[in-house]
Design a protein around this motif. Sequence first.
Motif, PDB file in Angstrom:
ATOM      1  N   VAL A  34      35.641  35.792 -31.699  1.00  0.00           N
ATOM      2  CA  VAL A  34      35.331  36.360 -30.382  1.00  0.00           C
ATOM      3  C   VAL A  34      36.616  36.426 -29.565  1.00  0.00           C
ATOM      4  O   VAL A  34      37.463  35.536 -29.650  1.00  0.00           O
ATOM      5  N   ASP A  35      36.749  37.467 -28.755  1.00  0.00           N
ATOM      6  CA  ASP A  35      37.886  37.580 -27.843  1.00  0.00           C
ATOM      7  C   ASP A  35      37.376  38.041 -26.484  1.00  0.00           C
ATOM      8  O   ASP A  35      36.260  38.576 -26.363  1.00  0.00           O
ATOM      9  N   ILE A  36      38.183  37.835 -25.469  1.00  0.00           N
ATOM     10  CA  ILE A  36      37.840  38.279 -24.125  1.00  0.00           C
ATOM     11  C   ILE A  36      37.666  39.795 -24.133  1.00  0.00           C
ATOM     12  O   ILE A  36      38.476  40.530 -24.704  1.00  0.00           O
ATOM     13  N   TYR A  47      26.107  41.421 -23.748  1.00  0.00           N
ATOM     14  CA  TYR A  47      26.870  40.590 -22.833  1.00  0.00           C
ATOM     15  C   TYR A  47      28.363  40.763 -23.100  1.00  0.00           C
ATOM     16  O   TYR A  47      28.810  40.774 -24.251  1.00  0.00           O
ATOM     17  N   GLU A  48      29.122  40.875 -22.018  1.00  0.00           N
ATOM     18  CA  GLU A  48      30.577  41.011 -22.116  1.00  0.00           C
ATOM     19  C   GLU A  48      31.232  39.654 -21.920  1.00  0.00           C
ATOM     20  O   GLU A  48      30.953  38.949 -20.944  1.00  0.00           O
ATOM     21  N   VAL A  49      32.111  39.274 -22.828  1.00  0.00           N
ATOM     22  CA  VAL A  49      32.797  37.980 -22.774  1.00  0.00           C
ATOM     23  C   VAL A  49      33.916  38.044 -21.744  1.00  0.00           C
ATOM     24  O   VAL A  49      34.777  38.935 -21.802  1.00  0.00           O
ATOM     25  N   ILE A  50      33.919  37.104 -20.788  1.00  0.00           N
ATOM     26  CA  ILE A  50      34.954  37.110 -19.746  1.00  0.00           C
ATOM     27  C   ILE A  50      35.763  35.811 -19.690  1.00  0.00           C
ATOM     28  O   ILE A  50      36.808  35.756 -19.044  1.00  0.00           O
ATOM     29  N   HIS A  51      35.312  34.750 -20.346  1.00  0.00           N
ATOM     30  CA  HIS A  51      36.080  33.500 -20.388  1.00  0.00           C
ATOM     31  C   HIS A  51      35.465  32.613 -21.466  1.00  0.00           C
ATOM     32  O   HIS A  51      34.406  32.927 -22.016  1.00  0.00           O
ATOM     33  N   LYS A  52      36.133  31.538 -21.759  1.00  0.00           N
ATOM     34  CA  LYS A  52      35.613  30.556 -22.711  1.00  0.00           C
ATOM     35  C   LYS A  52      35.194  29.304 -21.959  1.00  0.00           C
ATOM     36  O   LYS A  52      35.896  28.845 -21.055  1.00  0.00           O
ATOM     37  N   SER A  59      29.454  25.169 -32.813  1.00  0.00           N
ATOM     38  CA  SER A  59      29.315  26.369 -31.983  1.00  0.00           C
ATOM     39  C   SER A  59      30.488  26.517 -31.035  1.00  0.00           C
ATOM     40  O   SER A  59      31.282  25.582 -30.844  1.00  0.00           O
ATOM     41  N   THR A  60      30.581  27.708 -30.445  1.00  0.00           N
ATOM     42  CA  THR A  60      31.467  27.939 -29.304  1.00  0.00           C
ATOM     43  C   THR A  60      30.611  28.486 -28.165  1.00  0.00           C
ATOM     44  O   THR A  60      29.561  29.099 -28.390  1.00  0.00           O
ATOM     45  N   VAL A  61      31.051  28.262 -26.943  1.00  0.00           N
ATOM     46  CA  VAL A  61      30.297  28.695 -25.764  1.00  0.00           C
ATOM     47  C   VAL A  61      31.222  29.546 -24.898  1.00  0.00           C
ATOM     48  O   VAL A  61      32.348  29.139 -24.581  1.00  0.00           O
ATOM     49  N   PHE A  74      26.249  34.346 -17.461  1.00  0.00           N
ATOM     50  CA  PHE A  74      25.522  33.415 -18.327  1.00  0.00           C
ATOM     51  C   PHE A  74      26.504  32.682 -19.236  1.00  0.00           C
ATOM     52  O   PHE A  74      27.676  33.055 -19.337  1.00  0.00           O
ATOM     53  N   ALA A  75      25.984  31.645 -19.886  1.00  0.00           N
ATOM     54  CA  ALA A  75      26.732  30.953 -20.933  1.00  0.00           C
ATOM     55  C   ALA A  75      26.145  31.381 -22.276  1.00  0.00           C
ATOM     56  O   ALA A  75      24.942  31.240 -22.503  1.00  0.00           O
ATOM     57  N   LEU A  76      26.982  31.927 -23.152  1.00  0.00           N
ATOM     58  CA  LEU A  76      26.556  32.400 -24.468  1.00  0.00           C
ATOM     59  C   LEU A  76      27.043  31.410 -25.527  1.00  0.00           C
ATOM     60  O   LEU A  76      28.248  31.239 -25.723  1.00  0.00           O
ATOM     61  N   LYS A  77      26.101  30.756 -26.183  1.00  0.00           N
ATOM     62  CA  LYS A  77      26.411  29.798 -27.248  1.00  0.00           C
ATOM     63  C   LYS A  77      26.209  30.483 -28.591  1.00  0.00           C
ATOM     64  O   LYS A  77      25.121  30.946 -28.901  1.00  0.00           O
ATOM     65  N   ILE A  78      27.272  30.540 -29.403  1.00  0.00           N
ATOM     66  CA  ILE A  78      27.214  31.190 -30.700  1.00  0.00           C
ATOM     67  C   ILE A  78      27.358  30.119 -31.779  1.00  0.00           C
ATOM     68  O   ILE A  78      28.415  29.481 -31.898  1.00  0.00           O
ATOM     69  N   LEU A  79      26.303  29.914 -32.554  1.00  0.00           N
ATOM     70  CA  LEU A  79      26.331  28.920 -33.607  1.00  0.00           C
ATOM     71  C   LEU A  79      27.111  29.428 -34.814  1.00  0.00           C
ATOM     72  O   LEU A  79      27.195  30.635 -35.061  1.00  0.00           O
TER      73      LEU A  79
END
Length: 403
Positions: A34-36, A47-52, A59-61, A74-79
Amino acid sequence: MSRVKVRPPFLHRPPPLYYIEDVEKYVPGGYHPVDIGDVIGTGDQRYEVIHKLGYGGMSTVWLVRSYGDMCSHFALKILRADVSDASEVSVLQHLQKSAGTHPNVVTLHDSFKVSGPNGEHQCLVFPVLGPSLHSPRVADALPGPTRYQVCCQVASAMAFLHYHGIYLTTSNVVFELSDVQSMSPASLYQLLGSIEAEDLKLPNGSYSPHRPKRVIQTPDFSGLDYSSLSVVRIVDFGEAFFTERPPQSLGAPIDSFPPELCFGYPPSTKSDVWQLACVLYTVHAKVPMFPTFFRIFGILVGTVVGYLGPLPQQWKGRFMFDEYGYQEPGKVPNETDPAWWFEDKHSDKSIDSRLSQKAPHLSARQRGEYVRLLHDMVAYEPEQRLSATDVVERLRSAAFLGE
């Protein structure tokens, strides 16, 4: 059963940006690259990723906003792709459908799956939350009254979950952030801190399709007033389980691992209460109640004995060396319980003495009440411990309120 070889952690590590996550896990079956600026989701829910926001072993969130909507964060948690167990989703959906909401338990906003170069990943969408209860900055900044309220909130959340047939570990507790939805992107970056990243290239200078092009630093919350934090939520249900389907063991942190599991007891609500006691202690003392610097369960048991006294005689010979023993490289393992675990010897260590040093904000009366409460929560035999509901009632009693 094969022996588990537990290795002490490395004493020296590479520069921080390179061990933010174990980059070797960006392989088939591992993390999702995943990247910004990436857009993740299915159908209308993208959902558009804007920060980590964070990461863990499974997982990463990421901080995301609804695609096309600048103000729905929102917080997106990817297992990881090899985390096939859907227990976390099942628990969260069960709570939504049958139990309703609790102010100190996170709610699931959305869930879906995405496919990537490393496999198929379960994605969970939650409200945006802030720093961990265990953050050093949090530990230093919280006022005494807030620490008490946090203890009540975590205990109340656990009682709620137990009532609805859910066991969990309480290691992942985070604070709410106020006004996140109304913040502009600039205000969000001011709150979280700017994005810091390093390229992640192969030795030949190219990028791997299985890994992200950059490793992103987690936010430092440089714009946050930590002393203003007040409301916590339990957020991680990866180790949660239903009453009728208990696991054989738990993935709890070593400092709060219930010792009875090393002697053949199954996880239970009373295992949760042991972990809750460790959380309550840390909230006030800012250090673990049973500090264990290496993930070696024999050391944990010895540390517990040093503070609580000898183990029950009926536990003799029951330590599960195959599961929890430590084998020192090149040496024949000793599979006999140390005799001193069961001997009633004087120890200068006590929960009371440590609290008096580590929690000066507590009055002598309050400290005494906490010590009595903690001892009732960490009785060796699980059936002798308080329930989570009992803990809530004790915390709300006049003795803790100063009446």
